[in-house]
Scaffold this motif. Structure first.
Motif, PDB file in Angstrom:
ATOM      1  N   VAL A 133      -2.707 -69.112  44.505  1.00  0.00           N
ATOM      2  CA  VAL A 133      -1.547 -69.990  44.424  1.00  0.00           C
ATOM      3  C   VAL A 133      -0.762 -69.889  45.724  1.00  0.00           C
ATOM      4  N   SER A 134      -0.025 -70.937  46.038  1.00  0.00           N
ATOM      5  CA  SER A 134       0.848 -70.930  47.207  1.00  0.00           C
ATOM      6  C   SER A 134       2.270 -71.214  46.746  1.00  0.00           C
ATOM      7  N   ILE A 135       3.219 -70.895  47.608  1.00  0.00           N
ATOM      8  CA  ILE A 135       4.633 -71.075  47.267  1.00  0.00           C
ATOM      9  C   ILE A 135       5.055 -72.481  47.649  1.00  0.00           C
ATOM     10  N   ALA A 136       5.452 -73.263  46.658  1.00  0.00           N
ATOM     11  CA  ALA A 136       5.846 -74.655  46.881  1.00  0.00           C
ATOM     12  C   ALA A 136       7.356 -74.826  46.913  1.00  0.00           C
ATOM     13  N   GLY A 137       8.083 -73.854  46.412  1.00  0.00           N
ATOM     14  CA  GLY A 137       9.545 -73.910  46.419  1.00  0.00           C
ATOM     15  C   GLY A 137      10.090 -72.503  46.264  1.00  0.00           C
ATOM     16  N   PHE A 138      11.283 -72.252  46.838  1.00  0.00           N
ATOM     17  CA  PHE A 138      11.799 -70.878  46.832  1.00  0.00           C
ATOM     18  C   PHE A 138      13.315 -70.933  46.881  1.00  0.00           C
ATOM     19  N   ASP A 139      13.950 -70.381  45.860  1.00  0.00           N
ATOM     20  CA  ASP A 139      15.414 -70.358  45.798  1.00  0.00           C
ATOM     21  C   ASP A 139      15.817 -68.910  45.552  1.00  0.00           C
ATOM     22  N   ALA A 140      16.013 -68.178  46.644  1.00  0.00           N
ATOM     23  CA  ALA A 140      16.281 -66.746  46.524  1.00  0.00           C
ATOM     24  C   ALA A 140      17.634 -66.483  45.866  1.00  0.00           C
ATOM     25  N   ALA A 141      18.629 -67.325  46.158  1.00  0.00           N
ATOM     26  CA  ALA A 141      19.978 -67.089  45.619  1.00  0.00           C
ATOM     27  C   ALA A 141      19.986 -67.173  44.098  1.00  0.00           C
ATOM     28  N   ASN A 142      19.216 -68.121  43.551  1.00  0.00           N
ATOM     29  CA  ASN A 142      19.163 -68.295  42.100  1.00  0.00           C
ATOM     30  C   ASN A 142      17.905 -67.696  41.485  1.00  0.00           C
ATOM     31  N   ASP A 143      17.136 -66.972  42.298  1.00  0.00           N
ATOM     32  CA  ASP A 143      16.002 -66.162  41.845  1.00  0.00           C
ATOM     33  C   ASP A 143      14.939 -66.954  41.090  1.00  0.00           C
ATOM     34  N   VAL A 144      14.549 -68.092  41.633  1.00  0.00           N
ATOM     35  CA  VAL A 144      13.412 -68.817  41.061  1.00  0.00           C
ATOM     36  C   VAL A 144      12.499 -69.245  42.204  1.00  0.00           C
ATOM     37  N   ALA A 145      11.211 -69.326  41.905  1.00  0.00           N
ATOM     38  CA  ALA A 145      10.227 -69.802  42.877  1.00  0.00           C
ATOM     39  C   ALA A 145       9.225 -70.692  42.160  1.00  0.00           C
ATOM     40  N   LEU A 146       8.720 -71.680  42.882  1.00  0.00           N
ATOM     41  CA  LEU A 146       7.739 -72.622  42.349  1.00  0.00           C
ATOM     42  C   LEU A 146       6.413 -72.359  43.045  1.00  0.00           C
ATOM     43  N   LEU A 147       5.364 -72.204  42.265  1.00  0.00           N
ATOM     44  CA  LEU A 147       4.039 -71.923  42.805  1.00  0.00           C
ATOM     45  C   LEU A 147       3.103 -73.080  42.496  1.00  0.00           C
ATOM     46  N   LYS A 148       2.071 -73.214  43.327  1.00  0.00           N
ATOM     47  CA  LYS A 148       1.098 -74.287  43.109  1.00  0.00           C
ATOM     48  C   LYS A 148      -0.301 -73.667  43.131  1.00  0.00           C
ATOM     49  N   ILE A 149      -1.076 -73.939  42.093  1.00  0.00           N
ATOM     50  CA  ILE A 149      -2.470 -73.486  42.089  1.00  0.00           C
ATOM     51  C   ILE A 149      -3.210 -74.265  43.169  1.00  0.00           C
ATOM     52  N   GLU A 150      -3.865 -73.543  44.078  1.00  0.00           N
ATOM     53  CA  GLU A 150      -4.443 -74.215  45.237  1.00  0.00           C
ATOM     54  C   GLU A 150      -5.639 -75.070  44.872  1.00  0.00           C
ATOM     55  N   GLU A 151      -6.411 -74.653  43.898  1.00  0.00           N
ATOM     56  CA  GLU A 151      -7.544 -75.468  43.493  1.00  0.00           C
ATOM     57  C   GLU A 151      -7.012 -76.652  42.701  1.00  0.00           C
ATOM     58  N   PRO A 152      -7.359 -77.875  43.062  1.00  0.00           N
ATOM     59  CA  PRO A 152      -6.838 -79.026  42.315  1.00  0.00           C
ATOM     60  C   PRO A 152      -7.254 -78.939  40.856  1.00  0.00           C
ATOM     61  N   MET A 153      -6.280 -79.006  39.960  1.00  0.00           N
ATOM     62  CA  MET A 153      -6.617 -78.952  38.547  1.00  0.00           C
ATOM     63  C   MET A 153      -5.474 -79.550  37.738  1.00  0.00           C
ATOM     64  N   THR A 154      -5.793 -79.977  36.556  1.00  0.00           N
ATOM     65  CA  THR A 154      -4.748 -80.397  35.618  1.00  0.00           C
ATOM     66  C   THR A 154      -4.766 -79.410  34.458  1.00  0.00           C
ATOM     67  N   VAL A 155      -3.602 -79.080  33.991  1.00  0.00           N
ATOM     68  CA  VAL A 155      -3.484 -78.126  32.894  1.00  0.00           C
ATOM     69  C   VAL A 155      -2.653 -78.754  31.788  1.00  0.00           C
ATOM     70  N   GLY A 156      -2.910 -78.329  30.568  1.00  0.00           N
ATOM     71  CA  GLY A 156      -2.143 -78.852  29.448  1.00  0.00           C
ATOM     72  C   GLY A 156      -0.807 -78.152  29.328  1.00  0.00           C
ATOM     73  N   VAL A 157       0.253 -78.913  29.139  1.00  0.00           N
ATOM     74  CA  VAL A 157       1.573 -78.343  28.906  1.00  0.00           C
ATOM     75  C   VAL A 157       2.192 -79.040  27.705  1.00  0.00           C
ATOM     76  N   PRO A 158       3.018 -78.323  26.939  1.00  0.00           N
ATOM     77  CA  PRO A 158       3.653 -78.956  25.772  1.00  0.00           C
ATOM     78  C   PRO A 158       4.599 -80.071  26.216  1.00  0.00           C
ATOM     79  N   ASP A 159       4.724 -81.097  25.388  1.00  0.00           N
ATOM     80  CA  ASP A 159       5.715 -82.139  25.659  1.00  0.00           C
ATOM     81  C   ASP A 159       7.112 -81.574  25.489  1.00  0.00           C
ATOM     82  N   GLY A 160       8.039 -82.069  26.317  1.00  0.00           N
ATOM     83  CA  GLY A 160       9.437 -81.669  26.161  1.00  0.00           C
ATOM     84  C   GLY A 160       9.620 -80.168  26.178  1.00  0.00           C
ATOM     85  N   MET A 161       8.994 -79.488  27.116  1.00  0.00           N
ATOM     86  CA  MET A 161       8.981 -78.027  27.089  1.00  0.00           C
ATOM     87  C   MET A 161      10.274 -77.384  27.594  1.00  0.00           C
ATOM     88  N   PHE A 162      11.138 -78.151  28.236  1.00  0.00           N
ATOM     89  CA  PHE A 162      12.324 -77.531  28.812  1.00  0.00           C
ATOM     90  C   PHE A 162      13.589 -77.855  28.040  1.00  0.00           C
TER      91      PHE A 162
END
Lengths: 227, 153
Positions: A78-107
């Motif tokens: 995975v690579s780092i696609a976003g990084f917010d150190a002040a609010n302690d969150v980071a976004l990662l991206k799986i480097e191999e192209p793929m689609t994954v299943g996620v629940p609807d309305g998960m947030f």
């Protein structure tokens, strides 16, 4: 009570590892969870350094008894696609192209989450020490706080263990992810100076914190993802 | 290397809004919209943006220990070194950018962020806020002064 959480989010919560290319080995550093079908994950920023090579290990969800330690694993880079150190969150991206299943309305969000709500979280505590077993725990939301860096966080009555940072916090009533697990209150401060058996002394409490998911969603939108 | 504007001519809020990701704007604006920001202010903000300087608090982060072989790097120092290479040398790395002549401030921020992102295989957006701080510092100090102050010993 936590069965719905497990069926919705356990499989998508993964072990985050640091890759050692020279020795072709990896070292578990925390947890992460799938947040988008295009192969993106959220985690806690404090887990990663921007100059690290990172990977994830996906553990199958099983109802069978399983060993503590897996003898071998497939690692996805995975690579780092976003990084917010002040609010302690980071976004990662799986480097191999793929689609994954996620629940609807998960947030979810903090407006729909009241004090005293039952929550659950998923992570991989002590994976660096050989415990490669997914951990699911419950916690009551005891307060909403603002961290030293200004981030909005949930205070929970639970003891989050090392390795669980980066896992999802779920509102059990709504079934939606409301936070990213971050840390626990350390009575002697977050920079311990005394260690016994490699474990810091004076840093244990049953008070833990998760950063509001809104900061993760902001990173996803900056990366051009629909949320 | 020539800039299209001097520091006093730059609409800093406009640059920040146009170039810097939303999640980084507050930290960048807090420094650059101050009348008298210093290099120390830039360094502190840049290091925090890149995770080089965690906030002091009573919350123990519960990632696993980072394991053997971890080098405690200073990514912001690397970014400033890239800026020195870009603005103060004739190295081949940025030869095409120098050949293009006068550059806009926004272009220079993008060049620097892209170079840093490429070094670490990380999205350039991650470095954009910190790159904005560095470019503005160069402009404020003046190119010659920045180069003289940061020349390798």
């Amino acid at each position: 009570m936590l069965q719905q959480l497990i069926s919705s989010y356990a499989a998508g919560t993964v072990i985050l590892v640091k890759l050692e290319e020279a020795t072709r080995t990896f070292h578990p550093i925390g947890s992460a969870f799938v947040c988008h079908g295009k192969g993106y994950l959220l985690t806690a920023a404090h887990i990663v350094k921007l100059d690290m090579k990172l990977g994830i290990i996906v553990q199958q969800v099983t109802t069978d008894f399983q060993p503590f330690t897996i003898p071998e694993a497939q690692v996805f880079s995975v690579s780092i696609a976003g990084f917010d150190a002040a609010n302690d969150v980071a976004l990662l991206k799986i480097e191999e192209p793929m689609t994954v299943g996620v629940p609807d309305g998960m947030f979810g969000n903090d407006a729909e989450t009241a004090l005293g709500e039952l929550c659950g979280y998923v992570g991989f505590p002590f994976a660096d020490r050989g415990l490669h077993v997914r951990h699911v725990a419950s916690a009551n939301l005891s307060a909403k706080v603002i961290s030293a860096s200004g981030a909005r966080q949930y205070q929970l009555d639970s003891m989050i263990h090392e390795g669980c940072s980066g896992g999802p916090l779920v509102n059990i009533r709504t079934g939606r992810i409301i936070g990213v697990m971050a840390g626990r209150y350390a009575p002697s401060g977050a920079s311990p100076s005394v260690f016994i058996g490699g474990r810091p002394v004076g840093t244990d409490s049953a008070i833990s914190y998760a950063t509001c998911i809104e900061y993760g969603l902001a990173l996803m939108m900056e990366a051009g993802l629909e949320v | 290397m020539k800039f299209d504007l001097t520091f006093d001519q730059i609409d800093i809020p406009s640059v920040i809004n146009d170039v810097v990701p939303q999640s980084q704007r507050k930290a960048v604006a807090a420094v650059l919209t101050s009348d008298s920001f210093t290099e120390a202010d830039v360094d502190a903000a840049g290091m925090r943006l890149l995770g080089d300087m965690p906030s002091a608090s009573f919350i123990l982060p519960t990632g696993a220990p980072l394991g053997p072989g971890l080098k405690k790097g200073n990514l912001f120092a690397h970014l400033k070194a890239e800026a020195y290479d870009l603005f103060c040398t004739n190295s081949d790395v940025y030869a095409s950018e120098r050949k293009d002549g006068t550059q806009t401030v926004k272009n220079l921020i993008t060049i620097l962020a892209t170079a840093a992102g490429g070094t670490y295989s990380v999205s350039a957006a991650v470095f954009t806020g910190a790159a904005t701080l560095v470019v503005m510092l160069v402009l404020k100090m003046g190119l010659n002064a920045y180069c003289k102050a940061h020349a390798p010993e």
